[in-house]
Design an enzyme around this catalytic site. Structure first.
Site, mmCIF file in Angstrom:
data_model
loop_
_atom_site.group_PDB
_atom_site.id
_atom_site.type_symbol
_atom_site.label_atom_id
_atom_site.label_comp_id
_atom_site.label_asym_id
_atom_site.label_seq_id
_atom_site.Cartn_x
_atom_site.Cartn_y
_atom_site.Cartn_z
ATOM 1 N N LEU A 151 0.972 -1.089 0.019
ATOM 2 C CA LEU A 151 -0.045 -0.116 -0.072
ATOM 3 C C LEU A 151 0.838 1.355 0.042
ATOM 4 C CD1 LEU A 151 -2.711 -0.953 2.772
ATOM 5 C CD2 LEU A 151 -3.031 -0.950 0.218
ATOM 6 N N ASP A 152 0.704 2.535 -0.650
ATOM 7 C CA ASP A 152 1.278 3.599 -0.692
ATOM 8 C C ASP A 152 1.467 4.098 0.723
ATOM 9 O OD1 ASP A 152 1.424 3.083 -3.427
ATOM 10 O OD2 ASP A 152 -0.553 4.543 -3.646
ATOM 11 N N LYS A 153 2.476 4.908 0.620
ATOM 12 C CA LYS A 153 2.798 5.279 2.213
ATOM 13 C C LYS A 153 1.645 5.849 2.842
ATOM 14 C CE LYS A 153 5.413 9.235 4.331
ATOM 15 N NZ LYS A 153 4.589 10.254 4.402
ATOM 16 N N THR A 155 -1.801 5.631 1.976
ATOM 17 C CA THR A 155 -2.928 4.692 2.008
ATOM 18 C C THR A 155 -2.975 3.834 3.274
ATOM 19 O OG1 THR A 155 -2.889 4.867 -0.473
ATOM 20 C CG2 THR A 155 -4.128 3.083 0.625
ATOM 21 N N ARG A 252 -5.355 5.477 -7.912
ATOM 22 C CA ARG A 252 -5.202 6.907 -7.938
ATOM 23 C C ARG A 252 -4.861 7.302 -9.278
ATOM 24 N NH1 ARG A 252 0.302 7.554 -4.232
ATOM 25 N NH2 ARG A 252 -0.250 9.839 -4.658
#
Length: 342
Positions: A151-153, A155, A252
């Site tokens: 997961l992105d930082k 998110t 995104r």
């Protein structure tokens, strides 16, 4: 945040001398398959790598991992200790949803980087897992957790992590073969037309800004995201999304490409989002947002060791939940129970 250097390596309790005569049951079987079936700590890929590195011999000769064994041959070798992780273990709080000897499922907090990288050398999820999991079986011969998906930082939400090589390979295979279900929730700009739909646009590295991904670029890979509307606000829409592929920044990029970037997304969103809100009170609430309003809400998969169905849900984080409460006065449609076509 104090690093604990004593926790950065874990001894392989299965390490030692291995010697076995090939039986009728294994006659004709590949060497790497035989080793994986005979030694609990080895997967087929790791066994193949260790055969290539000379850890295992057949009749005292170096051979290829693909060698077909014959009854009566002697397979001997040494099961090596795991290499200590080059990363430090750190006592960082984690929100654990489930844990056993094979996997760990957690609710990742927004702001936490998953894996150390330039600019984020510590304080990551991997650093925290090295401290939290004394029973790591190792990945690729190294004492480290197996990150299956990221997961992105900024998110938040549910993730599964493998504790040893076999679990890691089986989970990676499930994700690759689309045998998992992942639902996200996002708050996006604009009034999304329709109640549900599909975003089908390939994703690849942006041709100019290499920190970004982009839709429909040369060399892009197929990406598919299903969506349905949960609620609508004045100039905003809350979506539930089911991604069928796992491309970098997929949701995104897809939302931005569709003209509905995620609220708070500094990379793919509007440069001056406040200018899009006429109501001063609503603008004030939205200007407090300091990360993308994207949350991995639900994850379903089969347990890598038992095949038992597993399903986990991570509740909305406080910042996202509080924002939705504050936006209630501007809510024009509520469809919380709508699961759409997925």
């Amino acid at each position: 945040m104090q690093a604990d250097p004593s926790d950065n390596g874990i001894k392989n309790e299965n390490a030692g001398v291995f010697c076995c005569e090939v039986s009728d049951a294994h006659d004709g079987k590949r060497l790497d398959v035989f080793l994986a079936e005979s030694i609990a700590s080895l997967s087929r890929s790791l066994a193949a790598r260790q055969v290539k590195d000379g850890f295992f011999l057949v009749d005292e000769k170096t051979v290829r991992p693909s060698l077909k064994l014959r009854r009566g041959q002697q397979v001997m070798g040494r099961i090596p200790d795991m290499r200590p992780s080059s990363l430090c273990a750190q006592n960082i709080a984690l929100d654990i949803l489930y844990e056993d000897t094979d996997i760990l499922v957690l609710n990742k907090a927004a702001g936490m980087v998953v894996h150390p990288a330039p600019g984020h050398s510590d304080g990551t999820l991997v650093n925290a897992l090295l401290h939290h999991c004394p029973d790591l079986g190792g990945i690729g011969g190294e004492a480290r957790p197996g990150i299956v998906h990221r997961l992105d930082k900024d998110t938040s939400g549910v993730m599964v992590v493998a504790k040893h090589q076999l679990s890691h390979e089986r989970l990676v295979s499930m994700f690759h073969d689309r045998k998992t279900e992942k639902y996200y929730e996002a708050l996006v700009w604009g009034n999304v037309a329709g109640d549900e739909g599909c975003m089908d646009a390939s994703i690849g590295r942006h041709p100019v800004d290499r920190k970004k991904m982009a839709a429909h670029v040369s060399g892009g890979r197929q990406a598919l995201s299903l969506w349905c509307v949960m609620s609508r606000y004045q100039g905003l829409t809350r979506l539930r999304l089911n991604i069928k592929t796992g491309r970098t920044h997929q949701i995104r990029v897809h939302c931005s490409h569709a003209g509905h970037p995620i609220v708070g997304d500094a990379l793919y969103g509007y440069r001056k989002p406040g200018e899009r809100v006429k109501d001063s009170r609503m603008r004030a609430e939205l200007m407090k947002v300091d990360r993308q309003m994207l949350h991995a809400r639900f994850l379903r998969f089969a347990h890598p060791a038992t095949d038992a169905p597993m399903a986990f849900e991570a509740p909305l984080p406080e910042d996202m939940k509080n924002l939705l409460v504050c936006l209630k006065p501007w809510c024009t449609e509520e469809r919380e129970d709508n699961g759409g076509s997925f």
